[in-house]
Design a protein around this motif. Structure first.
Motif, mmCIF file in Angstrom:
data_model
loop_
_atom_site.group_PDB
_atom_site.id
_atom_site.type_symbol
_atom_site.label_atom_id
_atom_site.label_comp_id
_atom_site.label_asym_id
_atom_site.label_seq_id
_atom_site.Cartn_x
_atom_site.Cartn_y
_atom_site.Cartn_z
ATOM 1 N N LEU A 77 0.814 -1.211 0.000
ATOM 2 C CA LEU A 77 0.000 0.000 0.000
ATOM 3 C C LEU A 77 0.849 1.263 0.000
ATOM 4 O O LEU A 77 1.772 1.398 0.796
ATOM 5 N N GLU A 78 0.496 2.172 -0.870
ATOM 6 C CA GLU A 78 1.098 3.498 -0.870
ATOM 7 C C GLU A 78 0.371 4.348 0.168
ATOM 8 O O GLU A 78 -0.855 4.315 0.274
ATOM 9 N N THR A 79 1.125 5.118 0.955
ATOM 10 C CA THR A 79 0.526 5.906 2.034
ATOM 11 C C THR A 79 0.610 7.410 1.810
ATOM 12 O O THR A 79 -0.045 8.166 2.524
ATOM 13 N N MET A 85 2.745 6.231 -8.801
ATOM 14 C CA MET A 85 2.852 4.866 -8.290
ATOM 15 C C MET A 85 3.423 3.925 -9.358
ATOM 16 O O MET A 85 2.737 3.037 -9.864
ATOM 17 N N ASP A 86 4.705 4.129 -9.653
ATOM 18 C CA ASP A 86 5.360 3.277 -10.647
ATOM 19 C C ASP A 86 6.390 2.349 -10.002
ATOM 20 O O ASP A 86 7.271 1.821 -10.674
ATOM 21 N N GLY A 87 6.245 2.167 -8.669
ATOM 22 C CA GLY A 87 7.146 1.274 -7.955
ATOM 23 C C GLY A 87 6.474 -0.040 -7.604
ATOM 24 O O GLY A 87 5.662 -0.569 -8.376
ATOM 25 N N ASP A 88 6.778 -0.561 -6.415
ATOM 26 C CA ASP A 88 6.274 -1.881 -6.026
ATOM 27 C C ASP A 88 4.958 -1.820 -5.249
ATOM 28 O O ASP A 88 4.463 -2.851 -4.798
ATOM 29 N N LYS A 89 4.374 -0.625 -5.106
ATOM 30 C CA LYS A 89 3.120 -0.486 -4.371
ATOM 31 C C LYS A 89 1.962 -0.374 -5.359
ATOM 32 O O LYS A 89 1.893 0.554 -6.151
ATOM 33 N N SER A 90 1.043 -1.352 -5.265
ATOM 34 C CA SER A 90 0.000 -1.500 -6.279
ATOM 35 C C SER A 90 -1.298 -0.790 -5.946
ATOM 36 O O SER A 90 -2.140 -0.593 -6.829
ATOM 37 N N GLU A 91 -1.509 -0.434 -4.702
ATOM 38 C CA GLU A 91 -2.776 0.162 -4.293
ATOM 39 C C GLU A 91 -2.509 1.294 -3.318
ATOM 40 O O GLU A 91 -1.587 1.229 -2.507
#
Length: 321
Positions: A77-79, A85-91
């Motif tokens: 989760l991105e906080t 959001m082009d890294g390893d966080k999908s939501e």
């Protein structure tokens, strides 16, 4: 009660302690409150006592329980807002939170401090998003800055072991550690002791001053020996630099002075004091074997009371639904 983060969320602590005694005497008396209600426990960090005690407390109240480990078996989760959001966080948390809220009646969240950005941590950015966007009551199972379920259990334990007619002296002492740890436990312990009927002293090396909002009227003593004199309860805990006097040092280890480790000599300065710690504890750093294994150690009763503190809090939240 819609949120639980601080001592004043419970109101009168005397009444809360009386309620804790009632719950402990009959843990299953309030199962009707939780019937067909669901607690969602969300963990951004590892847990043993918090996970087990909170889940057991909810079950005592007749609740269904869902446990989500964000870093194991869920999308990362991105906080933060405004990121690509082009890294390893999908939501993003802002989509995940209302979805979580749709599956439960109460949300309990555990999220540690990152110890890299004091402003971000002390703004409680993550848990406040749950309060704002979930549509559900939110209970803190530890946040970047507070651990109220632990502090409430600590207070219950002190109440159970104090001499009835004596206002006890309670000392929170810093102790060395090999890793940089958050200030959540000492922050909450200080806040709750200031609200309780105790003589409260905080002792630590210079540079480890806690945030003034938690220190409150407590006496701060840099001489550990002097602080421990006549203590009835000794609460040992490490914390990294809170960055109050030097923000650039936030989250850093400024000292590993082993003379602060609680051993038999330290306890001899007390009034036959009880030893306390929230666990897990690094033996030989925080405390010596003989102290933690002594009859005056309360670490196990203290941990057991985590179930009681969680149950009182969840009971009150259910009653307000």
């Amino acid at each position: 009660m819609r949120t639980f983060f601080h001592a004043n969320d419970l109101g009168d602590l005397g009444q809360a302690l009386q309620e804790a005694r009632q719950v402990k005497a009959d843990r299953y008396a309030y199962q009707h409150l939780g019937k067909n209600k669901t607690l969602l426990m969300i963990f951004f960090n590892n847990s043993l006592r918090t996970r087990l005690s909170t889940q057991k407390a909810a079950m005592n109240l007749g609740m269904n329980v869902i446990v989500l480990d964000v870093n194991a078996g869920a999308w990362k989760l991105e906080t933060e807002r405004g990121v690509i959001m082009d890294g390893d966080k999908s939501e993003h948390l802002l989509e995940a939170i209302p979805v979580m809220g749709s599956y439960c009646d109460i949300i309990a969240v555990r999220s540690f401090a990152g110890l890299a950005d004091r402003e971000f941590d002390y703004a409680e950015t993550i848990v406040h998003q749950f309060v704002e966007h979930s549509g559900r009551p939110v209970v803190a199972m530890e946040t970047a800055t507070v651990h109220p379920l632990q502090a409430f259990a600590d207070l219950i334990t002190i109440e159970e072991h104090r001499q009835a007619a004596v206002r006890p002296k309670v000392v929170l002492t810093w102790a060395p550690h090999c890793r940089a740890l958050p200030q959540a436990v000492p922050n909450s312990f200080a806040e709750w002791m200031n609200a309780a009927d105790v003589d409260f002293v905080i002792t630590h090396p210079e540079g480890y001053e806690l945030d003034p909002r938690f220190v409150g009227p407590a006496r701060v003593e840099y001489d550990q020996c002097k602080a421990l004199e006549g203590a009835d309860f000794v609460y040992a805990k490490n914390w990294s630099c809170p960055g109050v006097t030097r923000p650039a040092d936030y989250g850093q280890i400024l000292s590993k002075d082993m003379s602060w480790t609680i051993d038999a000599e330290h306890m001899s300065w007390t009034n036959d004091g009880h030893f306390m710690h929230c666990l897990p504890v690094r033996r030989g750093l925080i405390v010596t074997d003989d102290v933690i294994e002594s009859p005056r150690s309360l670490v196990i009763p203290e941990a057991a009371n985590r179930e009681i503190s969680a149950q009182v809090v969840l009971k009150r939240v259910l009653e307000a639904l």
